[in-house]
Design an enzyme around this catalytic site. Structure first.
Site, PDB file in Angstrom:
ATOM      1  N   ARG A  31       0.896  -1.385  -0.228  1.00 14.58           N
ATOM      2  CA  ARG A  31      -0.212   0.013   0.051  1.00 14.58           C
ATOM      3  C   ARG A  31       0.816   1.253   0.197  1.00 14.58           C
ATOM      4  O   ARG A  31       1.548   1.478   1.129  1.00 14.58           O
ATOM      5  CB  ARG A  31      -0.948   0.032   1.192  1.00 14.58           C
ATOM      6  CG  ARG A  31      -1.563   1.037   1.541  1.00 14.58           C
ATOM      7  CD  ARG A  31      -2.635   1.231   2.381  1.00 14.58           C
ATOM      8  NE  ARG A  31      -2.212   0.635   3.813  1.00 14.58           N
ATOM      9  CZ  ARG A  31      -1.933   1.521   4.927  1.00 14.58           C
ATOM     10  NH1 ARG A  31      -1.059   2.628   4.388  1.00 14.58           N
ATOM     11  NH2 ARG A  31      -1.338   0.893   6.011  1.00 14.58           N
ATOM     12  N   HIS A  33      -3.583   4.028   4.595  1.00 23.67           N
ATOM     13  CA  HIS A  33      -4.703   3.332   4.908  1.00 23.67           C
ATOM     14  C   HIS A  33      -6.276   3.776   4.436  1.00 23.67           C
ATOM     15  O   HIS A  33      -6.792   3.057   3.817  1.00 23.67           O
ATOM     16  CB  HIS A  33      -4.842   2.575   6.387  1.00 23.67           C
ATOM     17  CG  HIS A  33      -6.019   1.919   6.625  1.00 23.67           C
ATOM     18  ND1 HIS A  33      -5.962   0.516   6.128  1.00 23.67           N
ATOM     19  CD2 HIS A  33      -7.361   2.064   7.168  1.00 23.67           C
ATOM     20  CE1 HIS A  33      -7.016  -0.264   6.338  1.00 23.67           C
ATOM     21  NE2 HIS A  33      -7.891   0.598   7.147  1.00 23.67           N
ATOM     22  N   TYR A  65       4.388   5.464  11.043  1.00 23.01           N
ATOM     23  CA  TYR A  65       4.793   4.106  11.572  1.00 23.01           C
ATOM     24  C   TYR A  65       5.429   3.360  10.483  1.00 23.01           C
ATOM     25  O   TYR A  65       5.949   2.283  10.766  1.00 23.01           O
ATOM     26  CB  TYR A  65       3.460   3.390  11.437  1.00 23.01           C
ATOM     27  CG  TYR A  65       2.322   3.430  10.488  1.00 23.01           C
ATOM     28  CD1 TYR A  65       2.316   2.487   9.564  1.00 23.01           C
ATOM     29  CD2 TYR A  65       1.200   4.150  10.637  1.00 23.01           C
ATOM     30  CE1 TYR A  65       1.536   2.459   8.465  1.00 23.01           C
ATOM     31  CE2 TYR A  65       0.279   4.395   9.634  1.00 23.01           C
ATOM     32  CZ  TYR A  65       0.284   3.461   8.630  1.00 23.01           C
ATOM     33  OH  TYR A  65      -0.717   3.252   7.392  1.00 23.01           O
TER      34      TYR A  65
END
Length: 365
Positions: free
Chosen positions: A256, A260, A269
């Protein structure tokens, strides 16, 4: 033959060179120049849909959008493996699959704009609307597939979900039921490495596809950035389902590239170095390099793809901005199949609330 759970199946390398794999290459031996070009075009259009919708959300025209950037090969390759009468149970990210199934680009953002409970009519394209409850579609797909089998329908049902969804009990229950009753369902796990902010290593200490073995279901890993490999493996699983062979599990290894959802900040992160590594494996660049190597790339084709991408992007943007606000009373439609006294009572109370003097003119909740 290499273990497909140690070395994911790959037919095209990132530099565009084909991989010598007779077994799996045979599954796409009919993919000639025009079909290969179509796969490329659909991937480019899927990315344009995503980029346009992301921009619309940033401009305040959509409430939320789940980007698919970087996952185009997994979506387009698997969608091209399906028959018209096969049925798809998606998660919330498969806008590219929807496009391939025939959804009007102007319908893709209806749910995300908040003007309807759905985007498209599932009956028209044999594909459900985006499922926000993580993993629930696995159970829905398995039940539908088993019912279709009982009715004598020789179809496949394919359900998409992410690596994070495999930690949900719904997916485990779906695998167990599908194995026990030989339901004609293909479980397609889009392993994009991150379940929101949790890396895949937290979801599973072993390849996710190995979990299928515990249920007696064949599982395989595929390079999810290789559209031909995805097409080949999904064709194989769909054929198995349609001919009475039961369920299959595909784990597409991809990434990805974006957040998200548009409410997420992936820089909190994961490292820029990781993202840069996957950028070099871009699925669209890979097929362009293949087309160039095989003499199938020219300016006329490039213009054709660009024109189609612009057309779809313009259609999506215009339709989104022009979507009318719904009548507030529609909130109570389609809650139950038949009339329900509690719904009617709530509808009346809400109508009285909207008509009250405490609501400022022109303002509705």
């Amino acid at each position: 033959m290499a273990d497909p759970l140690t070395y994911p199946v790959q037919l095209v390398q990132p530099d565009g060179r084909r991989v010598h794999d007779r077994e799996h290459a045979a599954l796409v031996s009919d993919v000639g120049p025009e079909r290969l070009r179509q796969l490329y075009e659909d991937m480019v259009v899927a990315r344009r849909i995503d980029v346009e919708a992301t921009a619309l959300q940033r401009q305040g025209q959509l409430g939320l959008w789940p980007p698919l950037l970087g996952q185009e090969a997994a979506q387009i390759g698997s969608a091209h493996a399906l028959h018209p009468d096969d049925y798809v149970f998606c998660s919330y990210r498969e806008a590219g699959v929807a496009y391939c199934r025939g959804v009007d680009p102007g319908e893709i953002t209806r749910l995300w704009r908040g003007v309807a409970h759905h985007c498209w009519d599932p009956a028209e394209i044999n594909m459900t609307n985006p499922a926000i409850v993580v993993g629930a579609q696995g159970l829905h797909a398995t039940g539908y597939a088993y019912a279709a089998h009982l009715d004598g329908a020789e179809i496949a049902v394919l359900t998409y979900f992410g690596d994070g969804a495999t930690s949900q009990g719904d997916v485990a229950e779906a695998l167990g039921f599908a194995a026990s009753w030989s339901a004609p369902v293909v479980f397609f796990c889009t392993n994009n490495q991150w379940a929101i902010s949790e890396p895949v290593r937290v979801q599973s200490a072993t390849p996710i596809a190995r979990r299928a073995y515990g249920y007696g279901i064949p599982g395989v890993q595929v390079d999810g950035n290789d559209v031909l490999a995805v097409l080949a493996l999904t064709r194989q699983a769909v054929a198995r389902a349609r001919t009475g062979g039961g369920p299959s599990f595909i784990e597409a290894i991809t990434y990805r590239m974006g957040p998200h959802t548009t409410a997420d900040d992936p820089s909190r992160y994961r490292s820029a170095a990781e993202t840069e590594l996957w950028q070099r494996r871009d699925p669209i660049d890979r097929i362009r390099r293949l087309l160039e190597r095989e003499g199938l790339w020219d300016s006329a084709f490039e213009k054709r793809v660009g024109a189609r991408s612009d057309e779809v992007g313009a259609r999506l943007r215009a339709a989104t901005i022009e979507m009318p606000d719904p009548d507030p009373a529609q909130l109570f439609e389609h809650v139950y199949r038949t009339a329900h006294p509690l719904i009617e009572e709530e509808r009346q109370e809400y109508a009285e609330y909207l008509a009250g003097d405490h609501i400022s003119e022109g303002v509705r909740p």
